[in-house]
Design a protein around this motif. Sequence first.
Motif, PDB file in Angstrom:
ATOM      1  N   HIS A 118      -5.392  -9.111  -5.870  1.00 48.66           N
ATOM      2  CA  HIS A 118      -5.436  -9.123  -7.350  1.00 48.66           C
ATOM      3  C   HIS A 118      -6.606  -8.063  -7.267  1.00 48.66           C
ATOM      4  O   HIS A 118      -6.505  -6.516  -7.863  1.00 48.66           O
ATOM      5  CB  HIS A 118      -5.121  -9.635  -7.851  1.00 48.66           C
ATOM      6  N   GLN A 119      -7.362  -8.081  -7.073  1.00 44.83           N
ATOM      7  CA  GLN A 119      -8.721  -7.131  -7.274  1.00 44.83           C
ATOM      8  C   GLN A 119      -9.093  -5.960  -6.435  1.00 44.83           C
ATOM      9  O   GLN A 119      -8.951  -5.020  -6.590  1.00 44.83           O
ATOM     10  CB  GLN A 119     -10.349  -7.841  -6.425  1.00 44.83           C
ATOM     11  N   GLY A 120      -7.723  -6.352  -4.912  1.00 43.78           N
ATOM     12  CA  GLY A 120      -7.802  -4.905  -4.507  1.00 43.78           C
ATOM     13  C   GLY A 120      -7.341  -4.160  -4.881  1.00 43.78           C
ATOM     14  O   GLY A 120      -7.264  -2.861  -5.058  1.00 43.78           O
ATOM     15  N   ALA A 144      -0.627   0.165   2.048  1.00 43.07           N
ATOM     16  CA  ALA A 144       0.828  -0.478   1.992  1.00 43.07           C
ATOM     17  C   ALA A 144       1.135  -1.056   1.057  1.00 43.07           C
ATOM     18  O   ALA A 144       2.949  -1.851   0.699  1.00 43.07           O
ATOM     19  CB  ALA A 144       0.386  -0.527   3.136  1.00 43.07           C
ATOM     20  N   SER A 145       0.370  -2.085   0.584  1.00 38.27           N
ATOM     21  CA  SER A 145       0.766  -3.148   0.019  1.00 38.27           C
ATOM     22  C   SER A 145       1.767  -3.029  -1.783  1.00 38.27           C
ATOM     23  O   SER A 145       2.600  -2.936  -2.038  1.00 38.27           O
ATOM     24  CB  SER A 145      -0.374  -4.494  -0.666  1.00 38.27           C
ATOM     25  N   LEU A 146       1.121  -1.795  -1.853  1.00 35.86           N
ATOM     26  CA  LEU A 146       1.378  -1.189  -3.314  1.00 35.86           C
ATOM     27  C   LEU A 146       2.729  -0.376  -3.360  1.00 35.86           C
ATOM     28  O   LEU A 146       3.938  -0.735  -3.540  1.00 35.86           O
ATOM     29  CB  LEU A 146       0.518  -0.543  -3.959  1.00 35.86           C
ATOM     30  N   LEU A 147       3.605   0.067  -2.023  1.00 39.97           N
ATOM     31  CA  LEU A 147       4.312   0.835  -1.545  1.00 39.97           C
ATOM     32  C   LEU A 147       5.564  -0.419  -1.657  1.00 39.97           C
ATOM     33  O   LEU A 147       6.600  -0.556  -1.781  1.00 39.97           O
ATOM     34  CB  LEU A 147       4.005   1.181  -0.328  1.00 39.97           C
ATOM     35  N   GLN A 167      10.722  -3.216  -3.851  1.00 43.20           N
ATOM     36  CA  GLN A 167      11.332  -4.242  -4.189  1.00 43.20           C
ATOM     37  C   GLN A 167      12.268  -3.892  -5.529  1.00 43.20           C
ATOM     38  O   GLN A 167      12.960  -4.040  -5.796  1.00 43.20           O
ATOM     39  CB  GLN A 167      10.092  -5.294  -3.891  1.00 43.20           C
ATOM     40  N   THR A 168      11.646  -2.801  -6.280  1.00 40.70           N
ATOM     41  CA  THR A 168      11.939  -2.408  -7.988  1.00 40.70           C
ATOM     42  C   THR A 168      13.058  -2.621  -7.393  1.00 40.70           C
ATOM     43  O   THR A 168      13.895  -1.854  -7.752  1.00 40.70           O
ATOM     44  CB  THR A 168      10.811  -1.811  -8.375  1.00 40.70           C
ATOM     45  N   LEU A 169      13.446  -1.030  -6.584  1.00 37.06           N
ATOM     46  CA  LEU A 169      14.439  -0.223  -5.391  1.00 37.06           C
ATOM     47  C   LEU A 169      15.811  -1.528  -5.723  1.00 37.06           C
ATOM     48  O   LEU A 169      16.527  -0.853  -5.018  1.00 37.06           O
ATOM     49  CB  LEU A 169      14.378   0.638  -4.455  1.00 37.06           C
ATOM     50  N   THR A 170      15.298  -2.353  -5.146  1.00 41.04           N
ATOM     51  CA  THR A 170      16.760  -2.942  -4.455  1.00 41.04           C
ATOM     52  C   THR A 170      17.291  -3.809  -5.712  1.00 41.04           C
ATOM     53  O   THR A 170      18.179  -4.675  -6.554  1.00 41.04           O
ATOM     54  CB  THR A 170      15.764  -4.525  -3.437  1.00 41.04           C
ATOM     55  N   ASP A 171      16.358  -3.796  -6.784  1.00 39.25           N
ATOM     56  CA  ASP A 171      16.332  -4.941  -8.425  1.00 39.25           C
ATOM     57  C   ASP A 171      17.300  -3.451  -9.615  1.00 39.25           C
ATOM     58  O   ASP A 171      18.306  -4.674 -10.020  1.00 39.25           O
ATOM     59  CB  ASP A 171      15.364  -5.279  -9.139  1.00 39.25           C
ATOM     60  N   LEU A 172      17.527  -2.275  -8.961  1.00 39.26           N
ATOM     61  CA  LEU A 172      17.664  -1.446 -10.038  1.00 39.26           C
ATOM     62  C   LEU A 172      19.334  -1.959  -9.302  1.00 39.26           C
ATOM     63  O   LEU A 172      19.799  -1.597  -8.353  1.00 39.26           O
ATOM     64  CB  LEU A 172      17.024  -0.083  -9.303  1.00 39.26           C
ATOM     65  N   ASP A 173      19.550  -1.381 -10.601  1.00 38.58           N
ATOM     66  CA  ASP A 173      21.818  -1.784 -11.287  1.00 38.58           C
ATOM     67  C   ASP A 173      22.395  -0.506 -10.313  1.00 38.58           C
ATOM     68  O   ASP A 173      22.286   0.539 -11.493  1.00 38.58           O
ATOM     69  CB  ASP A 173      22.085  -2.408 -11.646  1.00 38.58           C
ATOM     70  N   GLY A 186       4.047   6.205 -12.241  1.00 37.24           N
ATOM     71  CA  GLY A 186       4.518   6.106 -13.868  1.00 37.24           C
ATOM     72  C   GLY A 186       5.681   5.893 -13.741  1.00 37.24           C
ATOM     73  O   GLY A 186       6.676   4.842 -14.701  1.00 37.24           O
ATOM     74  N   GLY A 187       6.477   6.390 -12.327  1.00 41.87           N
ATOM     75  CA  GLY A 187       7.801   6.454 -12.348  1.00 41.87           C
ATOM     76  C   GLY A 187       8.604   4.738 -11.732  1.00 41.87           C
ATOM     77  O   GLY A 187       9.195   4.821 -13.074  1.00 41.87           O
ATOM     78  N   TRP A 188       7.083   4.367 -10.867  1.00 46.08           N
ATOM     79  CA  TRP A 188       7.579   2.860 -10.657  1.00 46.08           C
ATOM     80  C   TRP A 188       8.202   2.211 -12.281  1.00 46.08           C
ATOM     81  O   TRP A 188       8.496   0.950 -12.652  1.00 46.08           O
ATOM     82  CB  TRP A 188       6.501   2.024  -9.925  1.00 46.08           C
ATOM     83  N   MET A 189       6.689   2.083 -12.925  1.00 47.46           N
ATOM     84  CA  MET A 189       6.787   1.499 -14.601  1.00 47.46           C
ATOM     85  C   MET A 189       7.742   2.138 -15.172  1.00 47.46           C
ATOM     86  O   MET A 189       8.473   0.894 -15.999  1.00 47.46           O
ATOM     87  CB  MET A 189       5.080   1.554 -14.892  1.00 47.46           C
TER      88      MET A 189
END
Length: 593
Positions: A381-383, A460-463, A468-474, A528-531
């Motif tokens: 989280h600090q990273g 890499a961790s952020l990407l 994962q959000t992509l897989t959640d989109l219907d 911004g797009g991710w959020m």
Amino acid sequence: MSEYRHPYRDMQFVINELLGLDQFCQRFDIEEVNSELANAILEEAGKLGETVLAPLNRSGDEQGATLTEQGVQQTAGFAEAYQQYVESGWGSLTARAEFGGQQLPNLLGTAVNEVWQSANMAFGLCPMLGQGAIESLTHHGSDELQLLFLPKLVSGEWTGTMNLTEPGAGSDLAAIKTRAVREGDHYRITGQKIFITWGDHQMTDNIVHLVLARLPDAPAGVKGISLFVVPKFLLDSDGNPSEANDLKAVSLEHKLGIHGSPTCVMSFGDDGGAIGYLVGQENKGLAYMFTMMNHARQAVGLQGVAISERAYQHAVDYAKERLQGTGADGAQVPIIRHPDVRRMLMQMRASTEAMRAVAYLASMEIDRANHCSDAEQRLQHQGRVELLTPIVKGWLTEMAQEVTSLGVQVHGGMGFIEETGAAQYFRDARILPIYEGTTGIQALDLVGRKNLFNGGQLVASLLNEMEQTLTDLDSTNETTEVIAAALRSALRDANEAQDWLLEAASKDEAAAGSVAVNFMMLFGYLSGGWMMARSALQAQAMLETGSGDAEFLQAKLVTARFYCEQLLPRTAGLLSAIRSGSDSTMALDDDQF
């Protein structure tokens, strides 16, 4: 002049629904803090912002602070407003309980700070600097210094400042010449500092300056800088202000904007040396100051959100009132019905909502790091905090330039006229990409310390989380399909930019510096797009369950789609610019410019 309306509903959505305040507090056993409390705090903050601070915004711009024989005199009404701020306990929201703080999550403090900055950014800078001083002393001050200064700073009875910059030392802190000489249990400080926000005023009975200075026997460069507490008034045996210290504001800068916030040239030691007290150890001051600086960088990014929100509200009000052109019945229509005006308003709206979500996310990562008991998770989280901080400071403040400029454009020719008020937001916003480290400095920090130095692990961790959000989109819903396609494309651009940077930086020493700002902006648009994609998912889920305000949630889906259609594709152009490398940037000789 339009009135300020604090964006309670979107703040509430981001805090409670998008970031899940209740789930966070339950996970970390934070008792008595929940979404109900958050909503009540936001409502009360809105009242002070709307009724007390916002009405002073215009007068602060027109009259500003002045320098008198008694020191800096703040704009009329500011002192009374500040007293209301203190009496209501706003300064203590996130500070530790042992110093009189309420110890609420940083996320709530961030949302409340947005209200102050939107309502009156010049005013909001004063408590913002105090919060930074609290942060630095809490982490690095001795028990004695904390006992002397933190309770009054936390309550807001005293304000704080940050004294870094000097006439010959802007971003290059190694060039600092302010001196500190040991004298018993204290030090004598002599030198001059410039660009000191709220360096002097009459609103409180003391001001606590944090000052960088160099000891006579200090190592050269940034390794020889120490940090000192230098109060405006020295304290008596009971801890109360008494004798004036040897420091003063010698002039005020004449600025493009934020006129209500005095930017001072401070002189220390004209009559023998100002008395200062060492924070931590000698020659470790830069690290201590960066605690305050990193707090300020997120706070300045939040100012970008705040001033954008204010400019957007102002533009919407004007667009609904200004009649120009005719409708099908031949009657004049408000300009908000014209497609291009709607394009500008939607761009302002979508940008601001994306910026807010990114700023609040970064703020909550601080909370997660602070409350994690697992050492590995805390480091993660600090990273993430470290990675997001330059994006918050850099991208949000650059976006504020575009949003406030569009606010002027919506007004047409009247936007260029001061009486309409749109120009003030444009002028006030211009400092944001400059102070607390320019956009270029933030970008270098992102590509260097936060990326190349760790082999790209934080990126890499952020990407991966974004994937994962992509897989959640219907994919069965048209809106989420559009959002998913745009996010997928932007993620591909980001991965390619990251791969290019990691390879090019090892071969070309100018590569990282040449592409840094474009790289930072790409990751800003992507964040911004991710959020906004996550917001769309949450809004869709709430609509399906019938929870929440349907009209607001539908608007959130539309705004998220607009962002992903109209703003997120900018990552492709930024990737193209990144791939061009440093050749044309570095090709000309100095004399050819």
